[in-house]
Scaffold this motif. Structure first.
Motif, PDB file in Angstrom:
ATOM      1  N   PHE A 163       0.834  -1.205   0.000  1.00 43.54           N
ATOM      2  CA  PHE A 163       0.000   0.000   0.000  1.00 43.54           C
ATOM      3  C   PHE A 163       0.874   1.262   0.000  1.00 43.54           C
ATOM      4  N   TYR A 164       1.789   1.366   0.959  1.00 48.01           N
ATOM      5  CA  TYR A 164       2.605   2.574   1.079  1.00 48.01           C
ATOM      6  C   TYR A 164       3.588   2.722  -0.075  1.00 48.01           C
ATOM      7  N   GLU A 165       4.130   1.633  -0.568  1.00 50.17           N
ATOM      8  CA  GLU A 165       5.013   1.729  -1.733  1.00 50.17           C
ATOM      9  C   GLU A 165       4.241   2.226  -2.953  1.00 50.17           C
ATOM     10  N   ALA A 166       2.995   1.796  -3.105  1.00 46.10           N
ATOM     11  CA  ALA A 166       2.173   2.260  -4.232  1.00 46.10           C
ATOM     12  C   ALA A 166       1.811   3.734  -4.072  1.00 46.10           C
ATOM     13  N   VAL A 167       1.396   4.137  -2.879  1.00 48.93           N
ATOM     14  CA  VAL A 167       0.974   5.520  -2.651  1.00 48.93           C
ATOM     15  C   VAL A 167       2.154   6.485  -2.815  1.00 48.93           C
ATOM     16  N   PHE A 168       3.296   6.137  -2.246  1.00 49.69           N
ATOM     17  CA  PHE A 168       4.451   7.029  -2.292  1.00 49.69           C
ATOM     18  C   PHE A 168       5.367   6.772  -3.484  1.00 49.69           C
TER      19      PHE A 168
ATOM     20  N   ASP B 299       2.825  15.603  -4.377  1.00 57.61           N
ATOM     21  CA  ASP B 299       1.729  15.782  -5.338  1.00 57.61           C
ATOM     22  C   ASP B 299       0.494  15.124  -4.735  1.00 57.61           C
ATOM     23  N   LEU B 300      -0.221  15.879  -3.921  1.00 54.53           N
ATOM     24  CA  LEU B 300      -1.329  15.336  -3.139  1.00 54.53           C
ATOM     25  C   LEU B 300      -2.414  14.711  -4.007  1.00 54.53           C
ATOM     26  N   ALA B 301      -2.801  15.360  -5.091  1.00 60.64           N
ATOM     27  CA  ALA B 301      -3.870  14.821  -5.948  1.00 60.64           C
ATOM     28  C   ALA B 301      -3.491  13.451  -6.495  1.00 60.64           C
ATOM     29  N   ALA B 302      -2.268  13.300  -6.978  1.00 63.20           N
ATOM     30  CA  ALA B 302      -1.822  12.013  -7.517  1.00 63.20           C
ATOM     31  C   ALA B 302      -1.762  10.960  -6.416  1.00 63.20           C
ATOM     32  N   MET B 303      -1.318  11.357  -5.235  1.00 63.50           N
ATOM     33  CA  MET B 303      -1.223  10.399  -4.128  1.00 63.50           C
ATOM     34  C   MET B 303      -2.602   9.930  -3.689  1.00 63.50           C
ATOM     35  N   LEU B 304      -3.588  10.837  -3.662  1.00 62.24           N
ATOM     36  CA  LEU B 304      -4.939  10.435  -3.268  1.00 62.24           C
ATOM     37  C   LEU B 304      -5.528   9.434  -4.262  1.00 62.24           C
ATOM     38  N   GLU B 305      -5.231   9.599  -5.533  1.00 58.93           N
ATOM     39  CA  GLU B 305      -5.663   8.599  -6.519  1.00 58.93           C
ATOM     40  C   GLU B 305      -5.027   7.249  -6.232  1.00 58.93           C
ATOM     41  N   ARG B 306      -3.748   7.257  -5.874  1.00 60.31           N
ATOM     42  CA  ARG B 306      -3.042   5.997  -5.583  1.00 60.31           C
ATOM     43  C   ARG B 306      -3.536   5.368  -4.284  1.00 60.31           C
ATOM     44  N   VAL B 307      -3.961   6.195  -3.315  1.00 53.63           N
ATOM     45  CA  VAL B 307      -4.514   5.667  -2.062  1.00 53.63           C
ATOM     46  C   VAL B 307      -5.697   4.752  -2.368  1.00 53.63           C
ATOM     47  N   VAL B 308      -6.623   5.244  -3.169  1.00 49.60           N
ATOM     48  CA  VAL B 308      -7.833   4.478  -3.494  1.00 49.60           C
ATOM     49  C   VAL B 308      -7.477   3.231  -4.301  1.00 49.60           C
ATOM     50  N   LYS B 309      -6.608   3.376  -5.297  1.00 45.86           N
ATOM     51  CA  LYS B 309      -6.200   2.226  -6.119  1.00 45.86           C
ATOM     52  C   LYS B 309      -5.492   1.157  -5.295  1.00 45.86           C
ATOM     53  N   ALA B 310      -4.789   1.585  -4.243  1.00 45.10           N
ATOM     54  CA  ALA B 310      -4.032   0.644  -3.416  1.00 45.10           C
ATOM     55  C   ALA B 310      -4.875   0.032  -2.295  1.00 45.10           C
ATOM     56  N   GLY B 311      -6.159   0.385  -2.214  1.00 40.97           N
ATOM     57  CA  GLY B 311      -7.037  -0.228  -1.224  1.00 40.97           C
ATOM     58  C   GLY B 311      -7.299   0.616  -0.001  1.00 40.97           C
ATOM     59  N   GLY B 312      -6.918   1.876  -0.031  1.00 41.90           N
ATOM     60  CA  GLY B 312      -7.177   2.766   1.094  1.00 41.90           C
ATOM     61  C   GLY B 312      -8.421   3.602   0.843  1.00 41.90           C
ATOM     62  N   GLU B 313      -8.647   4.553   1.720  1.00 37.28           N
ATOM     63  CA  GLU B 313      -9.835   5.407   1.625  1.00 37.28           C
ATOM     64  C   GLU B 313      -9.439   6.850   1.907  1.00 37.28           C
TER      65      GLU B 313
ATOM     66  N   PRO C 250      -8.745  16.847  -0.922  1.00 34.54           N
ATOM     67  CA  PRO C 250      -7.774  17.808  -0.423  1.00 34.54           C
ATOM     68  C   PRO C 250      -8.431  19.103   0.053  1.00 34.54           C
ATOM     69  N   GLN C 251      -7.837  19.678   1.073  1.00 33.58           N
ATOM     70  CA  GLN C 251      -8.344  20.911   1.670  1.00 33.58           C
ATOM     71  C   GLN C 251      -7.183  21.895   1.815  1.00 33.58           C
TER      72      GLN C 251
ATOM     73  N   LEU D 264      -4.329   8.492   8.741  1.00 31.74           N
ATOM     74  CA  LEU D 264      -3.115   9.277   8.527  1.00 31.74           C
ATOM     75  C   LEU D 264      -3.426  10.509   7.709  1.00 31.74           C
ATOM     76  N   GLY D 265      -2.591  11.517   7.863  1.00 30.48           N
ATOM     77  CA  GLY D 265      -2.719  12.716   7.057  1.00 30.48           C
ATOM     78  C   GLY D 265      -1.649  12.757   5.984  1.00 30.48           C
ATOM     79  N   LEU D 266      -1.965  13.403   4.889  1.00 30.04           N
ATOM     80  CA  LEU D 266      -1.002  13.707   3.837  1.00 30.04           C
ATOM     81  C   LEU D 266      -0.994  15.230   3.695  1.00 30.04           C
ATOM     82  N   HIS D 267       0.214  15.825   3.648  1.00 34.51           N
ATOM     83  CA  HIS D 267       0.332  17.278   3.573  1.00 34.51           C
ATOM     84  C   HIS D 267       1.244  17.675   2.428  1.00 34.51           C
ATOM     85  N   GLN D 268       0.717  18.530   1.543  1.00 36.61           N
ATOM     86  CA  GLN D 268       1.503  19.099   0.445  1.00 36.61           C
ATOM     87  C   GLN D 268       1.785  20.546   0.792  1.00 36.61           C
ATOM     88  N   PRO D 269       3.050  20.862   1.166  1.00 38.69           N
ATOM     89  CA  PRO D 269       3.375  22.247   1.466  1.00 38.69           C
ATOM     90  C   PRO D 269       3.297  23.110   0.213  1.00 38.69           C
ATOM     91  N   VAL D 270       3.206  24.415   0.427  1.00 42.42           N
ATOM     92  CA  VAL D 270       3.185  25.364  -0.688  1.00 42.42           C
ATOM     93  C   VAL D 270       4.553  25.366  -1.337  1.00 42.42           C
TER      94      VAL D 270
END
Length: 121
Positions: free
Chosen positions: A21-26, A75-89, A94-95, A115-121
Protein backbone atom coordinates in the motif's frame (compact mmCIF):
# COMPACT_ATOMS: atom_id res chain seq x y z
CA UNK A 1 17.43 21.22 17.54
CA UNK A 2 15.89 21.57 14.06
CA UNK A 3 12.87 19.38 14.76
CA UNK A 4 11.36 17.62 17.73
CA UNK A 5 10.24 14.71 15.54
CA UNK A 6 12.74 11.86 15.63
CA UNK A 7 11.00 8.62 14.61
CA UNK A 8 7.47 7.31 14.10
CA UNK A 9 5.97 3.85 13.74
CA UNK A 10 2.68 2.94 12.09
CA UNK A 11 1.29 -0.37 13.42
CA UNK A 12 0.18 -2.95 10.84
CA UNK A 13 -1.43 -6.39 10.92
CA UNK A 14 -0.15 -7.56 7.54
CA UNK A 15 3.30 -6.14 6.77
CA UNK A 16 3.28 -7.29 3.13
CA UNK A 17 -0.12 -5.72 2.43
CA UNK A 18 0.77 -2.50 4.26
CA UNK A 19 4.16 -2.23 2.55
CA UNK A 20 2.54 -2.73 -0.86
CA UNK A 21 0.00 0.00 0.00
CA UNK A 22 2.60 2.57 1.08
CA UNK A 23 5.01 1.73 -1.73
CA UNK A 24 2.17 2.26 -4.23
CA UNK A 25 0.97 5.52 -2.65
CA UNK A 26 4.45 7.03 -2.29
CA UNK A 27 5.82 5.43 -5.49
CA UNK A 28 8.95 4.24 -3.66
CA UNK A 29 10.47 1.16 -2.02
CA UNK A 30 10.84 0.45 1.67
CA UNK A 31 13.77 -1.29 3.35
CA UNK A 32 12.86 -4.36 5.49
CA UNK A 33 14.29 -4.98 8.95
CA UNK A 34 13.50 -7.10 11.96
CA UNK A 35 14.59 -6.87 15.58
CA UNK A 36 13.38 -8.15 18.92
CA UNK A 37 10.50 -10.07 17.33
CA UNK A 38 9.26 -7.04 15.38
CA UNK A 39 9.11 -6.82 11.59
CA UNK A 40 9.50 -3.41 9.98
CA UNK A 41 9.39 -1.72 6.60
CA UNK A 42 11.38 1.52 6.82
CA UNK A 43 10.22 4.72 5.11
CA UNK A 44 12.97 6.14 2.88
CA UNK A 45 14.81 8.96 4.65
CA UNK A 46 18.26 10.45 4.90
CA UNK A 47 20.08 11.34 8.09
CA UNK A 48 19.74 13.59 9.99
CA UNK A 49 16.09 13.86 8.87
CA UNK A 50 13.48 12.03 10.97
CA UNK A 51 12.44 8.58 9.84
CA UNK A 52 9.75 6.04 10.48
CA UNK A 53 8.53 2.55 9.80
CA UNK A 54 5.57 0.28 9.33
CA UNK A 55 5.69 -2.03 12.35
CA UNK A 56 4.28 -5.52 12.80
CA UNK A 57 4.36 -6.62 16.43
CA UNK A 58 1.96 -8.25 18.87
CA UNK A 59 2.51 -5.22 21.14
CA UNK A 60 1.10 -2.70 18.62
CA UNK A 61 -2.27 -2.68 16.85
CA UNK A 62 -3.60 -0.46 14.03
CA UNK A 63 -6.23 2.08 15.08
CA UNK A 64 -8.58 4.54 13.42
CA UNK A 65 -8.49 6.82 16.48
CA UNK A 66 -5.58 8.45 18.28
CA UNK A 67 -2.50 10.27 17.07
CA UNK A 68 -2.47 11.35 13.43
CA UNK A 69 0.85 11.47 11.61
CA UNK A 70 0.99 13.78 8.58
CA UNK A 71 3.30 12.53 5.84
CA UNK A 72 4.83 14.73 3.13
CA UNK A 73 2.90 14.68 -0.15
CA UNK A 74 4.78 16.26 -3.05
CA UNK A 75 1.73 15.78 -5.34
CA UNK A 76 -1.33 15.34 -3.14
CA UNK A 77 -3.87 14.82 -5.95
CA UNK A 78 -1.82 12.01 -7.52
CA UNK A 79 -1.22 10.40 -4.13
CA UNK A 80 -4.94 10.44 -3.27
CA UNK A 81 -5.66 8.60 -6.52
CA UNK A 82 -3.04 6.00 -5.58
CA UNK A 83 -4.51 5.67 -2.06
CA UNK A 84 -7.83 4.48 -3.49
CA UNK A 85 -6.20 2.23 -6.12
CA UNK A 86 -4.03 0.64 -3.42
CA UNK A 87 -7.04 -0.23 -1.22
CA UNK A 88 -7.18 2.77 1.09
CA UNK A 89 -9.84 5.41 1.62
CA UNK A 90 -9.81 9.20 1.43
CA UNK A 91 -11.75 10.48 4.46
CA UNK A 92 -11.63 14.13 3.36
CA UNK A 93 -9.60 16.50 1.27
CA UNK A 94 -7.77 17.81 -0.42
CA UNK A 95 -8.34 20.91 1.67
CA UNK A 96 -6.39 24.16 1.50
CA UNK A 97 -4.86 25.41 4.73
CA UNK A 98 -4.80 29.14 5.57
CA UNK A 99 -1.73 31.37 5.42
CA UNK A 100 -0.04 29.52 2.54
CA UNK A 101 0.65 26.44 4.67
CA UNK A 102 -0.38 24.08 1.87
CA UNK A 103 -3.03 21.46 1.22
CA UNK A 104 -3.87 18.35 3.21
CA UNK A 105 -6.08 15.28 3.25
CA UNK A 106 -6.95 12.57 5.74
CA UNK A 107 -6.81 8.93 4.63
CA UNK A 108 -7.31 5.46 6.05
CA UNK A 109 -4.59 3.01 5.03
CA UNK A 110 -4.88 -0.69 4.17
CA UNK A 111 -4.60 -1.58 7.87
CA UNK A 112 -7.27 0.79 9.20
CA UNK A 113 -4.88 3.51 10.43
CA UNK A 114 -5.92 7.12 10.01
CA UNK A 115 -3.11 9.28 8.53
CA UNK A 116 -2.72 12.72 7.06
CA UNK A 117 -1.00 13.71 3.84
CA UNK A 118 0.33 17.28 3.57
CA UNK A 119 1.50 19.10 0.45
CA UNK A 120 3.37 22.25 1.47
CA UNK A 121 3.19 25.36 -0.69
Amino acid sequence: MDTIINWFEIPVQDLERATAFYEAVFATEFRRESMSGMEMAIFPHTKPNPGGALLKSDAFKPAAQGTVVYLHAPDLAAMLERVVKAGGECVFGPQELPDDIGTFALIVDSEGNRLGLHQPV
